[in-house]
Design a protein around this motif. Structure first.
Motif, PDB file in Angstrom:
ATOM      1  N   ALA A 146      52.764  27.997  45.560  1.00 13.36           N
ATOM      2  CA  ALA A 146      51.692  28.900  45.978  1.00 13.36           C
ATOM      3  C   ALA A 146      50.790  29.279  44.811  1.00 13.36           C
ATOM      4  O   ALA A 146      49.575  29.407  44.966  1.00 13.36           O
ATOM      5  CB  ALA A 146      52.295  30.154  46.610  1.00 13.36           C
ATOM      6  N   SER A 147      51.362  29.449  43.630  1.00 14.20           N
ATOM      7  CA  SER A 147      50.586  29.880  42.463  1.00 14.20           C
ATOM      8  C   SER A 147      49.565  28.838  42.003  1.00 14.20           C
ATOM      9  O   SER A 147      48.698  29.138  41.189  1.00 14.20           O
ATOM     10  CB  SER A 147      51.517  30.251  41.309  1.00 14.20           C
ATOM     11  N   GLN A 148      49.629  27.622  42.529  1.00 20.08           N
ATOM     12  CA  GLN A 148      48.625  26.606  42.196  1.00 20.08           C
ATOM     13  C   GLN A 148      47.340  26.795  43.005  1.00 20.08           C
ATOM     14  O   GLN A 148      46.321  26.194  42.691  1.00 20.08           O
ATOM     15  CB  GLN A 148      49.178  25.213  42.436  1.00 20.08           C
ATOM     16  N   CYS A 149      47.381  27.613  44.047  1.00 21.77           N
ATOM     17  CA  CYS A 149      46.190  27.905  44.865  1.00 21.77           C
ATOM     18  C   CYS A 149      45.472  29.089  44.233  1.00 21.77           C
ATOM     19  O   CYS A 149      45.639  30.242  44.615  1.00 21.77           O
ATOM     20  CB  CYS A 149      46.600  28.193  46.307  1.00 21.77           C
ATOM     21  N   ARG A 150      44.658  28.778  43.229  1.00 17.08           N
ATOM     22  CA  ARG A 150      43.993  29.805  42.419  1.00 17.08           C
ATOM     23  C   ARG A 150      42.548  30.029  42.854  1.00 17.08           C
ATOM     24  O   ARG A 150      41.887  29.120  43.315  1.00 17.08           O
ATOM     25  CB  ARG A 150      43.990  29.365  40.958  1.00 17.08           C
ATOM     26  N   PHE A 151      42.105  31.246  42.613  1.00 13.57           N
ATOM     27  CA  PHE A 151      40.703  31.605  42.795  1.00 13.57           C
ATOM     28  C   PHE A 151      40.358  32.674  41.782  1.00 13.57           C
ATOM     29  O   PHE A 151      41.240  33.282  41.177  1.00 13.57           O
ATOM     30  CB  PHE A 151      40.417  32.069  44.230  1.00 13.57           C
ATOM     31  N   THR A 152      39.069  32.880  41.553  1.00 14.95           N
ATOM     32  CA  THR A 152      38.594  33.839  40.561  1.00 14.95           C
ATOM     33  C   THR A 152      37.734  34.888  41.245  1.00 14.95           C
ATOM     34  O   THR A 152      36.875  34.549  42.060  1.00 14.95           O
ATOM     35  CB  THR A 152      37.762  33.108  39.484  1.00 14.95           C
ATOM     36  N   LEU A 153      37.976  36.134  40.896  1.00 14.55           N
ATOM     37  CA  LEU A 153      37.104  37.203  41.392  1.00 14.55           C
ATOM     38  C   LEU A 153      35.750  37.050  40.745  1.00 14.55           C
ATOM     39  O   LEU A 153      35.646  37.023  39.523  1.00 14.55           O
ATOM     40  CB  LEU A 153      37.683  38.579  41.079  1.00 14.55           C
ATOM     41  N   SER A 154      34.699  36.926  41.546  1.00 19.83           N
ATOM     42  CA  SER A 154      33.370  36.746  40.969  1.00 19.83           C
ATOM     43  C   SER A 154      32.599  38.037  40.902  1.00 19.83           C
ATOM     44  O   SER A 154      31.493  38.080  40.394  1.00 19.83           O
ATOM     45  CB  SER A 154      32.582  35.710  41.779  1.00 19.83           C
ATOM     46  N   GLN A 155      33.183  39.120  41.392  1.00 20.25           N
ATOM     47  CA  GLN A 155      32.605  40.442  41.227  1.00 20.25           C
ATOM     48  C   GLN A 155      33.731  41.448  41.387  1.00 20.25           C
ATOM     49  O   GLN A 155      34.700  41.181  42.081  1.00 20.25           O
ATOM     50  CB  GLN A 155      31.514  40.721  42.260  1.00 20.25           C
TER      51      GLN A 155
END
Length: 146
Positions: free
Chosen positions: A133-142
């Motif tokens: 699951a930890s490979q499904c990454r995203f970044t907060l853009s705000q």
């Protein structure tokens, strides 16, 4: 001089927060209390899921993550994170990212683990189906709350 230093510190901490990385929680980080499934996030907020009636028990496997882009053709798509899907011994459980304030816009910065999909009625989304699951990454853009 002190004002300039303070402004630089505030600007850099805001920029760092705007670039905070998140991922679906690994199953060993998920706590079960009755039908409620929770896990900590990398920052403020939590992962939260409510199981359907008859679904209970510990998470056994991670299945997928879903992301809904504003523009699926962008090099770095921004949009809304949908869910992380898991399976217990007797059924599915979805966890959703719940920040303390408002729902943030997120960005997929690394598309290696995310595949573009076409849903019903032309809905385009990205899906991540990795073993961890930890490979499904995203970044907060705000920041959440803006």
């Amino acid at each position: 001089m002190q004002k300039t230093l303070l402004l630089c510190l505030l600007a850099s901490s805001a920029a760092a927060y705007a670039q905070r990385s998140e991922s679906c929680p690994d199953s060993h980080r998920i706590t079960v209390r009755g039908a409620t499934y929770t896990a900590p996030t990398a920052g403020s907020g939590e992962w939260l899921g409510i199981a359907a009636p008859g679904i209970s028990g510990a998470i056994q496997t991670f299945e997928s993550a879903t992301f809904y882009p504003d523009d699926a053709d962008a090099a770095r798509p921004t949009g809304k994170f949908g869910k992380c899907s898991y399976r217990t011994a007797n059924g599915p459980v979805d966890l959703r990212y719940k920040p303390q304030d408002t729902e943030p816009t997120v960005m997929l910065t690394d598309l290696n683990d995310w595949q573009a999909q076409q849903g019903p009625f032309g809905l385009r989304y990205f899906e991540c189906r990795t073993p961890l699951a930890s490979q499904c990454r995203f970044t907060l853009s705000q920041p959440a709350g803006r």
